[in-house]
Design a protein around this motif. Structure first.
Motif, short mmCIF file in Angstrom:
data_model
loop_
_atom_site.label_atom_id
_atom_site.label_comp_id
_atom_site.label_asym_id
_atom_site.label_seq_id
_atom_site.Cartn_x
_atom_site.Cartn_y
_atom_site.Cartn_z
N TYR A 110 0.84 -1.20 0.00
CA TYR A 110 0.00 0.00 0.00
C TYR A 110 0.87 1.25 0.00
N MET A 111 0.64 2.13 -0.96
CA MET A 111 1.40 3.36 -1.08
C MET A 111 0.77 4.47 -0.25
N SER A 112 1.47 4.87 0.81
CA SER A 112 1.00 5.94 1.68
C SER A 112 1.93 7.14 1.53
N SER A 113 1.90 8.05 2.48
CA SER A 113 2.61 9.32 2.35
C SER A 113 3.18 9.75 3.69
N ILE A 114 4.41 10.26 3.68
CA ILE A 114 5.07 10.70 4.91
C ILE A 114 4.23 11.72 5.69
N PRO A 115 3.56 12.70 5.05
CA PRO A 115 2.82 13.69 5.83
C PRO A 115 1.60 13.16 6.59
N VAL A 116 1.36 11.85 6.61
CA VAL A 116 0.33 11.33 7.52
C VAL A 116 0.73 11.60 8.96
N GLY A 118 1.57 14.48 10.09
CA GLY A 118 1.27 15.86 10.45
C GLY A 118 2.56 16.67 10.43
N MET A 119 2.77 17.52 11.43
CA MET A 119 4.00 18.30 11.52
C MET A 119 5.10 17.46 12.18
N PRO A 120 6.32 17.52 11.65
CA PRO A 120 7.42 16.77 12.29
C PRO A 120 7.67 17.26 13.71
N LEU A 121 7.67 16.33 14.64
CA LEU A 121 7.90 16.66 16.05
C LEU A 121 9.27 16.20 16.52
N VAL A 122 9.73 15.08 15.96
CA VAL A 122 11.02 14.49 16.32
C VAL A 122 11.79 14.20 15.04
N LEU A 123 13.06 14.60 15.01
CA LEU A 123 13.90 14.36 13.84
C LEU A 123 15.05 13.40 14.20
N PRO A 124 15.43 12.52 13.27
CA PRO A 124 14.77 12.30 11.98
C PRO A 124 13.42 11.61 12.16
N ILE A 125 12.57 11.72 11.14
CA ILE A 125 11.24 11.12 11.17
C ILE A 125 11.37 9.63 10.90
N THR A 126 10.96 8.82 11.86
CA THR A 126 10.97 7.37 11.68
C THR A 126 9.54 6.88 11.51
N GLU A 127 9.41 5.58 11.29
CA GLU A 127 8.09 4.97 11.14
C GLU A 127 7.30 4.99 12.43
N GLU A 128 7.97 5.25 13.57
CA GLU A 128 7.29 5.29 14.87
C GLU A 128 6.81 6.69 15.23
N HIS A 129 7.05 7.66 14.37
CA HIS A 129 6.61 9.04 14.65
C HIS A 129 5.09 9.07 14.82
N PRO A 130 4.57 9.81 15.80
CA PRO A 130 3.10 9.91 15.96
C PRO A 130 2.44 10.43 14.69
N THR A 131 1.22 10.02 14.45
CA THR A 131 0.48 10.45 13.26
C THR A 131 -0.62 11.43 13.65
N ASN A 132 -0.70 12.52 12.89
CA ASN A 132 -1.73 13.53 13.12
C ASN A 132 -1.92 14.32 11.83
N PRO A 133 -2.49 13.70 10.79
CA PRO A 133 -2.55 14.35 9.47
C PRO A 133 -3.29 15.68 9.50
N MET A 134 -2.80 16.61 8.67
CA MET A 134 -3.34 17.98 8.69
C MET A 134 -4.28 18.27 7.53
N THR A 135 -4.46 17.32 6.62
CA THR A 135 -5.38 17.50 5.50
C THR A 135 -6.29 16.29 5.38
N LEU A 136 -7.41 16.46 4.72
CA LEU A 136 -8.31 15.33 4.50
C LEU A 136 -7.63 14.28 3.62
N TYR A 137 -6.84 14.72 2.66
CA TYR A 137 -6.12 13.76 1.81
C TYR A 137 -5.23 12.85 2.65
N ARG A 162 5.54 4.55 3.02
CA ARG A 162 5.32 6.00 3.14
C ARG A 162 6.41 6.71 2.33
N ILE A 163 6.00 7.41 1.28
CA ILE A 163 6.97 8.09 0.44
C ILE A 163 6.97 9.60 0.72
N SER A 164 8.10 10.23 0.42
CA SER A 164 8.16 11.69 0.44
C SER A 164 7.72 12.19 -0.93
#
Length: 294
Positions: A110-116, A118-137, A162-164
């Motif tokens: 399944y092709m998803s997207s890194i911005p699921v 939301g805003m980056p809270l911890v860098l670098p962004i790993t697969e364990e980063h919390p999710t809080n999408p900012m758009t309906l898409y 999850r792609i950039s």
């Protein structure tokens, strides 16, 4: 022979994944798209179907003998509050899972997207980063991840990618990179919002395609970031476009960018370790390719 079904076969990413897989003698490809006609040059079985329609599963399963893998790329891309996002990206993904279950598919990618996230809270962004999408898409893409994990057969391999920002020849013309490239080639001013310090991560579509091929070989379970090694600020991107195009364009900083300090620095360590993903195309190489096609 591995029978691979690709949804969204006529799309930007779908076309390049098809080219990569088509070179493999042991892969048979079936494409699904909403358009009446298949737009590629490769000789494949093409099924015209709308994944969001209620009769999708029965209609498509009746046209197939065997599927080993589904690569689910089809999506409606919009950043408005668009009902089509729900129908295609959520109901459509549920239909793909139902088709996979009915056909006893071994693996669903399944092709998803890194911005699921939301805003980056911890860098670098790993697969364990919390999710809080900012758009309906991006909410619909995260919902798709959950549908795949919750609705597919328990023994099916479920690989979420999850792609950039994907870039390459034939990419959408209204993206920031495409606009900068076109303006630099025409020696026009390049407008950069704010200070231009926002950092984006761009991945060559050919690297995505090679990553998908590795996923088919290794069959990893779980969520994986597929991105390039490094990010680049908007001002640096404008400078690179001017350099690559040997342009006389000027950079004009204008207005405000609410995300000026946001850095999309993303870790691909998990994909490297699990299935040997290693992007090879630098953004300068991809930009040269894009400029040649302008």
């Amino acid at each position: 022979m591995l029978n691979v079904c690709i949804t969204g076969i006529n799309g930007f990413i779908g076309r390049y994944i098809l080219k990569e897989l088509y070179r493999c003698n042991d892969i048979n490809i079936i494409g699904i798209g909403r358009k009446c006609n298949y737009e590629g040059e490769e000789d494949i079985q093409y099924i015209q179907a709308d994944i969001g329609s209620s009769g999708f599963v029965d209609s498509v399963s009746n046209q197939l003998d065997c599927i080993d893998v589904i690569i689910h790329l089809a999506a409606h891309i919009s950043f408005d509050n668009d009902e089509e996002l729900i129908r295609t990206n959520i109901a459509g993904t549920l239909h793909i899972c139902e088709l996979a279950n009915k056909m006893n598919v071994e693996q669903l990618v399944y092709m998803s997207s890194i911005p699921v996230i939301g805003m980056p809270l911890v860098l670098p962004i790993t697969e364990e980063h919390p999710t809080n999408p900012m758009t309906l898409y991006h909410s619909s893409k995260l919902a798709g991840e959950n549908i795949v994990n919750n609705c597919c057969n328990a023994d099916m391999v479920k690989t979420i990618v999850r792609i950039s920002s994907p870039i390459g020849g034939g990419m959408c013309t209204n993206t920031i990179l495409s606009v900068f490239a076109k303006r630099s080639k025409m020696n026009e001013d390049i407008t950069v919002l704010g200070m231009g310090t926002r950092e984006q991560n761009y991945i060559d579509v050919r690297d995505i395609s090679k990553g998908i091929l590795q996923i088919l070989k290794e069959k990893p379970q779980g969520i994986y970031n597929l991105c390039s090694h490094s990010s680049i600020s908007n001002i640096e991107l404008a400078e690179l476009c001017i350099k690559q195009a040997e342009s006389s364009s000027r950079i004009v900083c204008q207005g405000n960018d609410s995300q000026d300090e946001v850095k999309w620095r993303i870790s691909i360590d998990k994909a490297k370790k699990t299935f040997g993903f290693y992007p090879v195309y630098e953004i300068s190489e991809t930009l040269k390719w894009i400029l040649e096609e302008e």
